[in-house]
Design an enzyme around this catalytic site. Structure first.
Site, PDB file in Angstrom:
ATOM      1  N   LYS A  91       0.838  -1.199   0.000  1.00  0.00           N
ATOM      2  CA  LYS A  91       0.000   0.000   0.000  1.00  0.00           C
ATOM      3  C   LYS A  91       0.874   1.250   0.000  1.00  0.00           C
ATOM      4  O   LYS A  91       1.878   1.324   0.706  1.00  0.00           O
ATOM      5  CB  LYS A  91      -0.924  -0.012   1.220  1.00  0.00           C
ATOM      6  CG  LYS A  91      -1.973   1.094   1.228  1.00  0.00           C
ATOM      7  CD  LYS A  91      -2.923   0.953   2.413  1.00  0.00           C
ATOM      8  CE  LYS A  91      -3.981   2.033   2.425  1.00  0.00           C
ATOM      9  NZ  LYS A  91      -4.914   1.891   3.577  1.00  0.00           N
ATOM     10  N   SER A 166      -9.927   2.189   2.746  1.00  0.00           N
ATOM     11  CA  SER A 166      -9.086   2.979   1.858  1.00  0.00           C
ATOM     12  C   SER A 166      -8.128   2.149   1.013  1.00  0.00           C
ATOM     13  O   SER A 166      -7.580   2.615   0.028  1.00  0.00           O
ATOM     14  CB  SER A 166      -8.254   3.977   2.680  1.00  0.00           C
ATOM     15  OG  SER A 166      -7.343   3.291   3.543  1.00  0.00           O
ATOM     16  N   SER A 190      -9.943  -0.247   6.852  1.00  0.00           N
ATOM     17  CA  SER A 190      -9.365  -0.115   5.512  1.00  0.00           C
ATOM     18  C   SER A 190      -8.681  -1.358   4.976  1.00  0.00           C
ATOM     19  O   SER A 190      -8.346  -1.416   3.796  1.00  0.00           O
ATOM     20  CB  SER A 190      -8.371   1.049   5.481  1.00  0.00           C
ATOM     21  OG  SER A 190      -9.035   2.264   5.698  1.00  0.00           O
TER      22      SER A 190
END
Length: 497
Positions: A91, A166, A190
């Site tokens: 990420k 997210s 997330s």
């Protein structure tokens, strides 16, 4: 509905295998790490134009890392870890020295970190090639990955729908066969929420058990780095690599890493006899999508059939969790993001010699931050201002304490708690982006764990009967007992096969 990307659409069987299977092939020298890594790079080139899971692909660095693993194994050295040679998607909230780190924000476009995050370093030391950096909501603020300054990620199950947020990029990469492993971060769901929407497995570890050093902060008391993969065992193997005390992280806890891999292997026999499973009443009610509730009830009955004792549990203050979370988080955001001002790194706007430093800062932040980030900064600044601090922020912190106490009482009765991971299956891109309250409500089931700092897992619980899209079962465990997630999760996974 089926995911054409993971099975029918794959051009290499290497991109459909589990990480554990790939590690076995690499370590026995039936296949090289370079071959596995190249297969996934080819897969990214093949499908990511449609999915947009990645913001940056580091082909040269990934292949160099794979070659280093192959060289060591060919020389007779033991694998650096159980996952050595298996590539991974990272990420874009974790800093890396060899690739840009943007947190999906224009204000950090092109930023190169002078150091690696602790998790990044541990991955490198474990011999795990990093394929690239995945898309996310800007500074991890959002539930759909639509808040990225670089475009939305699409769900491989339906390209018109969100993969969640997210960390939708990491989960979409897994679900499309672009990566067998991924790292996410979880502030209010997330990791778990995208896992539910893409039929993958995601874990939020206990707060403080995985280092946050080198994580671009959203809300420091809520953020947690965690593993995500396509199976419970793969997730456990990755969890074991990244967990552990870190002297560079002031919130890191000096405790032994929970035996998550052993727990996952133990649970694979499918036996849940003697396990007390609590069903949280506050997460099993009207207002959720019918197909999600049907899948959840079927999951509970499956666990009962596997020997678990099912107990209804009441956590009354969970009803106030959403309001408390969306007061505490913006307050921490307004503090954390004050550092992005155009003076030290990242975007600098209007610096033409005619403006003051204050004007440059204001213009930089106006141009560099997206609408949702600005909204949360404003909310947080307001809630922390004189005259409102006691009425808003302190009250939210009191509710946070009550939620933690609800969890403590619940775990006196049961071993784990379960709920749906999300109130609905994946929604269409554009459906909620203009309605912040609707988007915030999507985190209802996941954010209480972050407020309490506990551990949680989402794993596939079948396709919803009304949409044909994936649903997720959320399993919750007490602090520092993350192994319970893997023991119960692996047993549930085995029971579904």
């Amino acid at each position: 509905m089926s995911n054409k990307y993971l099975v029918e659409g794959s051009t290499s069987e290497l991109t459909t295998k589990t990480a554990a299977e790939l590690a076995g092939l690499i370590h026995s020298r039936e296949v090289t790490s370079r071959e596995v890594t190249q297969a996934h790079l080819d897969r990214i080139n093949e499908v990511d134009g449609e999915i947009h899971a990645f913001l940056h692909v580091g082909e040269e660095a990934a292949l160099a890392a794979a070659d280093a693993v192959d060289k060591a194994l060919d020389a007779g050295e033991a694998p650096a870890s159980a996952l050595a040679g298996v590539p991974l998607a990272l990420k874009d909230a974790l800093v890396t020295t060899d690739a840009p780190t943007t947190a999906a924000s224009k204000i950090l476009e092109g930023y190169m970190s002078p150091y690696d995050a602790t998790v990044t370093r541990k991955l490198r030391e474990a011999g795990i090639p990093i394929l690239g950096k995945t898309n996310m909501d800007e500074f991890a603020m959002g539930s759909s990955t639509e808040n990225s300054a670089y475009g939305a990620t699409r769900n491989p199950w339906d390209l018109e729908r969100t993969p969640g947020g997210s960390g939708g990029g990491s989960s979409a990469a897994l679900a499309s066969g672009e990566a067998p492993l991924a790292i996410g971060t979880d502030t209010g769901g997330s990791i778990r929420q995208p896992a539910a929407l893409t039929n993958t497995v995601g874990v939020k570890p206990t707060y403080g058990t995985v280092s946050r050093y080198g994580l671009i902060a959203c809300a420091s008391s809520l953020d947690q780095v965690g593993p995500t993969a396509r199976t419970v065992l793969d997730t456990a193997l990755l969890h074991e690599v990244i967990a552990g005390h870190d002297m560079f992280d002031a919130t890191s806890v000096d405790k032994p890493v929970a035996p998550v891999v052993a727990a996952a292997r133990e649970g694979a026999n499918g036996d849940l006899k003697g396990v007390r499973v609590g069903v949280v009443n506050q997460f099993d009610r009207e207002g959720y999508q019918d197909g999600v509730l049907e899948a959840f009830h079927a999951s509970v009955e499956q666990m009962r059939s596997q020997g678990a004792e099912i107990v209804e549990v009441d956590c009354p203050h969970f009803d106030d969790a959403l309001g408390a979370y969306y007061l505490i988080l913006p307050c921490e955001v307004s503090s954390n993001l004050a550092r992005f001002d155009g003076m030290r790194y990242g975007l600098r706007s209007g610096d033409d010699g005619t403006r003051s430093a204050d004007e440059v800062m204001a213009l930089t932040r106006a141009e560099g931050f997206g609408p949702e980030v600005k909204r949360r900064i404003i909310l947080g600044t307001y809630a922390l201002s004189v005259g409102y601090y006691d009425a808003y922020y302190l009250q939210a912190q009191r509710v946070r304490t009550l939620i933690a106490q609800d969890f403590t009482r619940a775990f006196e009765q049961v071993d784990v708690l379960v709920s749906p991971t999300t109130p609905s299956t994946a929604f269409k891109l554009g459906d909620k982006i203009t309605d912040p309250l609707e988007m915030y409500n999507f985190d209802l089931c996941t954010l209480p764990l972050n407020l309490a700092g506990l551990s949680g897992m989402s794993l596939p619980s079948g396709l919803a009967s009304d949409t044909g899209l994936p649903t997720g079962l959320q399993i919750m465990a007490p602090a520092f007992q993350d192994d319970r997630l893997y023991r119960v999760g692996a047993a549930f996974e085995a029971g579904r096969k």
